[in-house]
Write an enzyme that holds these catalytic residues in place. Structure first.
Site, PDB file in Angstrom:
ATOM      1  CD  GLU A 136      -3.159   0.928   0.864  1.00 17.51           C
ATOM      2  OE1 GLU A 136      -3.811  -0.158   0.824  1.00 17.51           O
ATOM      3  OE2 GLU A 136      -3.825   2.133   0.277  1.00 17.51           O
TER       4      GLU A 136
ATOM      5  CG  ASP B  75      -6.904   0.070   7.308  1.00 18.15           C
ATOM      6  OD1 ASP B  75      -7.289   0.283   8.568  1.00 18.15           O
ATOM      7  OD2 ASP B  75      -6.879   1.002   6.456  1.00 18.15           O
TER       8      ASP B  75
END
Ligand code: GLA
Length: 415
Positions: A181, A193
């Site tokens: 990410e 997350d």
């Protein structure tokens, strides 16, 4: 994405969805998938914008998941992807993993990102790996702050590690997905997350120390006391999220750079290392905006630890639920005023929720700038919540807000 409807709905059960994705795989590739990997989205109960400051978070994995059906393709160097939700195809070459700039293929970038990060970290030897066929289907609402991207990353990591015959610890798996990410997608997100999607536990939230990565499952215990975990979707997709998010990470670093020498903190100091008393003492050293950013993060860490404490003690006992609810509301105010990541729509959803009897607390959840709120609602007031919050919201904004009544579920698995 499938339409979620505006009422509290039950999802088809997981076994059925696994059967459906195998069927989609069959139709797409004219053969049988070897296995199906699954990873959930998440709702963060409290602890927002603390994870890139070394602080605490308290998220739960939810029964909105992303499934990948997979089959290796011996002799091939290509990963072929089919998205059930978009009814689109994409492919990439294992010898040259690059992000796609073709708008119709950007959904596949999360899968590419994870293959890249696993190879880059040396977890899988891409040169020895076969190509593969993957079919992907998800019911985590996108751009809603429920971590559909972490879900696809974690499901992809489970897929590629199995295809490569590699065993990997879940914390490492989360870290690889975060790197995907951060470096491939370009969002400087923290670890929350991916961590909760990989390590979530049923009926619990995880209190995660995002610096040491120590974690503790804290039972939610809502069912026993007839409360529900309710997510309200503002139906405003998050916009400008990447730049605003990255901007906040920079502001936090700036605040630390000013405060650290004043407090004799060494290299590697983060807002986590600074107390509210210390912040107040050196308030004048900070530009007003940076003070507010730091104030949010430091006070949010305190709220998160207190919320976990109340959960451990049992939300059904004494006035623990009332105190817990106050922490959620206070978190929202802090995100709205100090951190400035809320939106008028999220503020309205929280305000409307506070008017419904049986709502213990409400706050925006996730990165902000649109997306969802999280609400703790007495089961018997659910209809009233639906009518008051969603109907009023529609009348005032013209927007079709949605409710998702969520269960806390286990993190990534093979199904
Ligand atoms: C996004 C990021 C997380 C976290 C939240 C805000 O979801 O991916 O790492 O920073 O925003 O709490």
């Amino acid at each position: 994405m499938r339409d979620q409807g505006s009422g509290p709905e039950r999802e088809p059960d997981e076994a059925q969805r696994a059967a459906n994705i195998r069927e989609s795989f069959r139709e797409a590739f004219r053969s049988e998938a070897d296995f199906v990997a699954r990873a959930p989205g998440r709702v963060n109960i409290i602890g927002e914008h603390t994870d890139y400051n070394g602080g605490y978070v308290l998220p739960a994995a939810i029964d909105r998941t992303l499934l990948v059906a997979a089959k290796p393709m011996p002799g091939s160097r290509t990963v072929e992807l089919y998205s059930v939700n978009y009814d689109r195809w994409a492919s990439f070459d294992l010898d040259n993993i690059e992000p796609s700039t073709d708008k119709s293929q950007t959904w596949s970038n999360y899968v590419r990102a994870v293959a890249w990060a696993l190879a880059d970290r040396g977890y899988i030897d891409v040169s020895a790996m076969h190509g593969a066929q993957l079919a992907i289907e998800g019911d985590v609402p996108r751009a809603s702050g429920l971590s559909s991207s972490a879900a696809i990353e974690v499901a992809s990591a489970l897929t590629f590690t199995r295809l490569a015959g590699v065993e990997m610890g879940r914390v490492d798996l989360a870290l690889v997905c975060q790197r995907a990410e951060n470096e491939f997608i370009g969002v400087k997100s923290g670890i929350m997350d991916q961590f909760i999607s990989a390590l979530g536990q049923a009926d619990s939230a995880l209190l995660i120390d995002t610096r040491s990565l120590a974690y503790e499952a804290v039972p939610l215990g809502l069912e026993e006391i007839s409360y529900k975990l309710v997510v309200a979707d503002s139906a405003v997709p998050r916009s400008l999220i990447t730049s605003a998010y990255n901007q906040r990470t920079v502001e936090c670093e700036q605040a630390v750079r000013i405060l650290a020498p004043l407090l004799n903190l060494g290299r590697g100091a983060q807002l986590r290392d600074i107390s509210l008393a210390q912040l107040e003492e050196h308030k004048d050293a900070l530009p007003e905006m940076l003070y507010r950013r730091a104030h949010h993060v430091i006070s949010e860490d305190d709220r998160t630890l207190r919320a976990a404490e109340l959960m451990r003690a049992g939300l059904g006992k004494d006035d623990n639920m009332a105190q817990f609810g106050k922490l959620l509301y206070a978190s929202h105010v802090s995100l709205r005023d100090d951190y400035e990541v809320s939106s008028p729509q999220l503020d309205m959803l929280v305000e409307l929720a506070s008017e419904v009897p049986g709502v213990a607390g409400a706050r925006m959840t996730g990165a902000g700038f649109g997306g969802c709120t999280v609400n703790i609602v007495q089961a018997r007031h659910l209809d009233e919540f639906q009518h008051h919050v969603i109907d009023q919201y529609r009348q005032r904004t013209g927007l079709d807000g949605k409710l998702y009544v969520c269960k806390a579920v286990e993190g990534g698995t093979y199904v």
